[in-house]
Design a protein around this motif. Structure first.
Motif, PDB file in Angstrom:
ATOM      1  N   GLN A  58       9.785   3.806  -6.531  1.00 39.94           N
ATOM      2  CA  GLN A  58       9.717   2.452  -6.739  1.00 39.94           C
ATOM      3  C   GLN A  58       9.150   2.461  -5.163  1.00 39.94           C
ATOM      4  O   GLN A  58       8.871   1.485  -4.308  1.00 39.94           O
ATOM      5  N   ASP A  59      10.924   2.955  -4.862  1.00 41.62           N
ATOM      6  CA  ASP A  59      10.788   3.163  -3.245  1.00 41.62           C
ATOM      7  C   ASP A  59       9.631   4.302  -1.974  1.00 41.62           C
ATOM      8  O   ASP A  59       9.380   3.892  -0.820  1.00 41.62           O
ATOM      9  N   VAL A  60       9.201   5.265  -2.929  1.00 37.71           N
ATOM     10  CA  VAL A  60       7.764   5.905  -2.611  1.00 37.71           C
ATOM     11  C   VAL A  60       7.286   4.606  -2.655  1.00 37.71           C
ATOM     12  O   VAL A  60       6.033   5.257  -1.735  1.00 37.71           O
ATOM     13  N   PHE A  61       7.136   4.702  -3.726  1.00 38.07           N
ATOM     14  CA  PHE A  61       5.550   3.496  -3.749  1.00 38.07           C
ATOM     15  C   PHE A  61       5.514   2.579  -2.554  1.00 38.07           C
ATOM     16  O   PHE A  61       4.382   2.260  -1.764  1.00 38.07           O
ATOM     17  N   ASN A  62       6.222   2.048  -2.194  1.00 32.62           N
ATOM     18  CA  ASN A  62       6.952   0.812  -1.069  1.00 32.62           C
ATOM     19  C   ASN A  62       6.372   1.536   0.014  1.00 32.62           C
ATOM     20  O   ASN A  62       5.866   0.866   0.829  1.00 32.62           O
ATOM     21  N   ASN A  63       7.182   2.868   0.150  1.00 35.92           N
ATOM     22  CA  ASN A  63       6.426   3.251   1.735  1.00 35.92           C
ATOM     23  C   ASN A  63       5.556   3.596   2.049  1.00 35.92           C
ATOM     24  O   ASN A  63       4.884   4.295   2.850  1.00 35.92           O
ATOM     25  N   LEU A  64       4.747   4.045   0.699  1.00 34.10           N
ATOM     26  CA  LEU A  64       3.217   4.714   0.712  1.00 34.10           C
ATOM     27  C   LEU A  64       2.631   4.079   0.888  1.00 34.10           C
ATOM     28  O   LEU A  64       0.725   4.395   0.775  1.00 34.10           O
ATOM     29  N   GLN A  65       2.555   3.517  -0.470  1.00 38.53           N
ATOM     30  CA  GLN A  65       1.240   3.032  -0.779  1.00 38.53           C
ATOM     31  C   GLN A  65       0.172   2.016   0.431  1.00 38.53           C
ATOM     32  O   GLN A  65      -1.223   1.996   0.366  1.00 38.53           O
ATOM     33  N   LYS A  66       0.388   1.169   1.479  1.00 37.21           N
ATOM     34  CA  LYS A  66      -0.026   0.623   2.379  1.00 37.21           C
ATOM     35  C   LYS A  66      -0.658   2.032   3.057  1.00 37.21           C
ATOM     36  O   LYS A  66      -2.197   1.919   3.403  1.00 37.21           O
ATOM     37  N   GLN A  67      -0.196   3.092   3.883  1.00 37.85           N
ATOM     38  CA  GLN A  67      -0.900   4.023   4.092  1.00 37.85           C
ATOM     39  C   GLN A  67      -1.761   4.990   3.406  1.00 37.85           C
ATOM     40  O   GLN A  67      -2.633   4.969   3.835  1.00 37.85           O
TER      41      GLN A  67
END
Length: 213
Positions: free
Chosen positions: A26-35
């Motif tokens: 979930q952390d990785v998704f939150n940090n990378l999904q926008k970019q």
């Protein structure tokens, strides 16, 4: 596996190695999904695959899985190196703080400048004030040149006379009212009929209000 999935694997693998700290999917998704536009399902599958291939490490805590870079790939750091890194971090933090303070000061100055009048706006406002002052001066000159000024003595005399007349008005109205009440005690008709017969008009009939003294 599609080219997009391979791209997701590469991005996530590089991100975990760069940050070198534990993350949930979930952390990785939150940090990378926008970019990078990565979906949550794709992130979960990519991290599970990287863990299966041994490229990253996986730990389970209750129902949550945590992923982090394989520490074996990093060279060992001596105590002296750690102290040097800590010192460097402290220096950089001090620089960041100083730069942030400078930015806040510049931002405050910029806001102040934006709220200030430009030279053209100030000149326009000065002209408007001059025109307004000129109008007041003309009005003052007219008042000074007028011949119908009322002196304080005359004004005081008028107020005293007014007070006297209002006082006499009230006195006479009260006497007339007392006389009328006496007559009406033996008068067979109404007060309104009596006033009509004798032709008396009241203040109310004339729509006159008695002023205060």
């Amino acid at each position: 596996m599609s080219k997009k999935d391979n791209g997701g694997l590469t991005v996530i693998f590089a991100y975990l190695n760069e940050k070198n700290r534990p993350y949930s999917a979930q952390d990785v998704f939150n940090n990378l999904q926008k970019q990078h536009g990565l979906g949550k399902t794709a992130v979960v599958k990519a991290m599970e695959q990287l863990a299966l291939e041994g490229k990253i490490k996986e730990k389970t805590y209750g129902k949550q899985k945590i992923y982090f870079a394989d520490q074996a790939q990093f060279a060992e750091v001596s105590e002296a190196d750690l102290k040097a890194i800590d010192s460097r971090i402290s220096d950089l933090s001090t620089q960041v703080q100083a730069i942030s303070q400078g930015c806040r000061q510049l931002d405050a100055e910029l806001k102040e400048l934006n709220s200030s009048l430009t030279t053209e706006e100030m000149m326009s406002e000065i002209q408007e004030l001059k025109a307004e002052c000129s109008g007041y001066s003309e009005r003052l000159d007219k008042i000074k040149s007028a011949t119908n000024h009322v002196t304080p003595e005359h004004k005081e005399k008028v107020y005293k006379e007014r007070h006297l007349y209002v006082k006499e008005w009230k006195k006479r109205k009260r006497l007339a009212s007392d006389m009328m009440d006496s007559i009406l005690e033996g008068y067979p008709k109404t007060k309104k009929q009596f006033l009509e017969e004798v032709g008396v008009e009241t203040d109310e009939d004339c729509k006159v209000t008695m002023p205060s003294t």
